[in-house]
Design an enzyme around this catalytic site. Structure first.
Site, short mmCIF file in Angstrom:
data_model
loop_
_atom_site.label_atom_id
_atom_site.label_comp_id
_atom_site.label_asym_id
_atom_site.label_seq_id
_atom_site.Cartn_x
_atom_site.Cartn_y
_atom_site.Cartn_z
N LYS A 170 -50.90 -1.10 -10.27
CA LYS A 170 -49.57 -1.07 -9.63
C LYS A 170 -49.59 -0.19 -8.39
CE LYS A 170 -46.38 1.95 -11.18
NZ LYS A 170 -45.81 2.77 -10.10
N ASN A 171 -50.19 1.01 -8.51
CA ASN A 171 -50.11 1.96 -7.41
C ASN A 171 -51.03 1.60 -6.23
OD1 ASN A 171 -48.17 3.36 -8.73
ND2 ASN A 171 -49.46 5.15 -9.23
N ARG A 229 -39.04 4.60 -5.99
CA ARG A 229 -39.33 5.56 -4.90
C ARG A 229 -40.36 5.04 -3.93
NH1 ARG A 229 -38.49 10.71 -4.97
NH2 ARG A 229 -40.45 10.87 -3.85
N CYS A 280 -35.57 12.29 -9.36
CA CYS A 280 -35.90 11.37 -10.44
C CYS A 280 -36.27 12.19 -11.66
CB CYS A 280 -37.03 10.43 -10.04
SG CYS A 280 -38.60 11.21 -9.91
N ARG A 316 -38.95 15.28 -5.84
CA ARG A 316 -40.14 14.67 -5.22
C ARG A 316 -39.85 14.43 -3.75
NH1 ARG A 316 -42.15 9.94 -9.14
NH2 ARG A 316 -43.84 9.79 -7.66
N ASP A 338 -50.38 11.07 -14.25
CA ASP A 338 -49.84 9.85 -14.87
C ASP A 338 -50.43 9.58 -16.26
OD1 ASP A 338 -48.22 9.42 -12.72
OD2 ASP A 338 -49.37 7.78 -11.86
N VAL A 377 -49.11 18.99 -10.97
CA VAL A 377 -48.70 18.08 -9.89
C VAL A 377 -47.18 17.96 -9.82
CG1 VAL A 377 -48.97 15.78 -8.88
CG2 VAL A 377 -50.91 16.86 -10.05
N ARG A 432 -41.69 -1.16 -15.48
CA ARG A 432 -42.01 -0.88 -14.07
C ARG A 432 -43.52 -0.89 -13.86
NH1 ARG A 432 -40.37 4.48 -12.54
NH2 ARG A 432 -41.71 3.81 -10.84
#
Ligand code: UD1
Length: 424
Positions: free
Chosen positions: A22-23, A92, A116, A121, A304, A326, A396
């Site tokens: 996804k990223n 985002r 969020c 962020r 993540d 992070v 998502r």
């Protein structure tokens, strides 16, 4: 609202194919508007965020067709340079159109993402970098506006390595006049994947995967085809699910080199991990051992994967300390895991997890994408029924998650809103 209902306690066994990242897909799709030619992107995961990005590109005026895992995009002309609040608030990563829009069309208006569930962020580094490239930036009425006749190459230092910030600046610099150097750039594999796609289309980028990127701007990018890299977070999530259920799970179509920190931690926790070219098998003992984890930018342990690792540690033997460096307040899953019987203490940006022999199923609430994944894993290993609510967070980023887990032997189903629930 839909929910996912899991009856835990099954050992997960078998093979699962990993989807595209996804990223990586998100910035790659956003970057298609840097040129007019047709771009054919394959291995695109069909997850809600990717569909949102397709919708956004459509609003901007690109033609987008997305069938199965193949997306075809053409951005000959643009009708709008605005990413509206309604879309940005759901994702985002919509901010990824900022760099491409201002670089190719001279202006961009993108809603400020706002807060969020995982804390504040900011996008200040995206904006400071674009300003260095000569864009005029203003913030009014909740929107960022960036304008520039043509961006000019510059030296940019990022105070913190930022993934989408580096991507935005790399895309913008690809069309700038002259050379841009981005220092302290993020090194995530998704950035390298984006760079590889841009290079195929004529961009001149060196250093992707290191913390210094050098980009010689060109006038425009050509068409290009690309296969998105496998999703290392989805991969890690299935490995964690296998390990937590004392299972034997093999993930296929993955890149083990992107998973090293996660594999190292699984081994440290006592799992046996076998690595082949594009496959990883995890076999877990009856009880894992507590292991300390510190999240860091790549190649460190990914934030993540933090929630999934915390879930794993709740049933391991001994105490584990999980430090989140992070996103400092990314601990929304902790209260929910406690409802399942987990013993977790929050100390600033650290979690002290005292492993318990077992968890018990409970109704829990997902709060963000990866927190949801942590709760699903915990539910798979817990005794009894776990209901995970607000699963739109999960949708998502995880493609066909119930189907994939069922194929591994999990008892999991999605209940549509309003459907009756079974007793617990
Ligand atoms: C991306 C990923 C997300 C992942 C995160 C960290 C995508 C679409 N999302 O998010 O899944 O959790 O990387 O690996 O790829 N920061 C600033 N100013 C900025 C930008 C960031 O201070 O302008 C800080 C953030 O608050 C955070 C750190 O930098 O502490 C890293 O964030 P960043 O890498 O930007 O995360 P995202 O790109 O939003």
């Amino acid at each position: 609202m839909d929910k996912i209902v899991i009856t835990g306690g099954q050992r997960l066994c078998g093979e699962v194919r990993i989807s595209g990242a996804k990223n990586a897909a998100l910035p790659i799709l956003a970057s298609t508007i840097l040129g007019g030619g047709e771009c054919v992107i394959t291995n695109v995961p069909r997850v809600a965020d990717v569909l949102t990005m397709g919708k956004l590109l459509g609003i901007l005026g690109a033609s987008v067709s997305h069938e199965g895992n193949r997306a075809v995009i053409r951005a000959e002309v643009i009708h709008s340079t605005e990413a509206p609040y309604d879309l940005v608030k759901t994702m985002r990563a919509s901010v990824l159109v900022l760099g491409p829009l201002v670089a190719r069309w001279g202006e961009a208006k993108v809603s400020l993402p706002g807060g969020c569930a995982i804390g504040s962020r900011p996008v200040n580094l995206h904006l400071a970098g674009l300003e260095k490239l000569g864009a005029d930036i203003s913030i009014e009425h909740g929107y960022i506006t960036a304008k520039a006749k043509r961006l000019k190459g510059a030296r940019i230092y990022c105070d913190t390595p930022t993934v989408t910030g580096t991507e935005n600046l790399m895309m913008a610099a690809s069309l700038a006049e002259g050379t841009t150097v981005i220092e302290n750039a993020a090194k995530e594999p998704e950035i390298t994947d984006l760079a590889n796609f841009l290079i195929k289309r004529g961009a001149r980028i060196e250093g992707a995967g290191t913390d210094v990127l050098t980009i010689d701007g060109v006038r425009e990018l050509q068409r290009g085809d690309h296969e998105v890299i496998p999703d290392r977070i989805e991969a890690g999530t299935y490995l964690a699910a296998g390990a937590m259920t004392r299972g034997d799970v093999t993930i296929t179509h993955c890149r083990p080199a992107h998973l090293e920190a996660v594999l190292m931690k699984l081994r440290e926790a006592g799992a046996e991990v076998q690595v082949e070219k594009e496959r990883v098998r995890v076999m877990a003992p009856d009880r894992l051992k507590g292991t300390d984890v510190r999240t860091l930018p790549f190649p460190g342990f990914p934030t993540d994967m933090q929630a999934q690792m915390v879930a794993l540690m709740t049933m391991a033997e001994g105490t584990s300390v999980v430090t989140e460096t992070v996103f400092e307040s990314r601990f929304m899953h902790v209260e929910e895991l406690r409802r399942m019987g987990a013993d977790i203490r929050v100390e600033g940006n650290r979690l002290v997890v005292a492993g318990r022999p077992g968890l018990t199923g409970a109704p829990v609430m997902a709060s963000d994408l990866r927190a949801s994944a942590g709760l699903i894993i915990a539910g798979l290993a817990a005794s009894g029924v776990t209901e995970v609510q607000r699963v739109y967070h999960l949708d998502r980023g995880y493609e066909r998650i119930e189907e994939k887990l069922r194929a591994l032997g999990a008892t999991i189903e999605r209940r549509k809103a309003g459907a009756a629930t079974t007793g617990r």
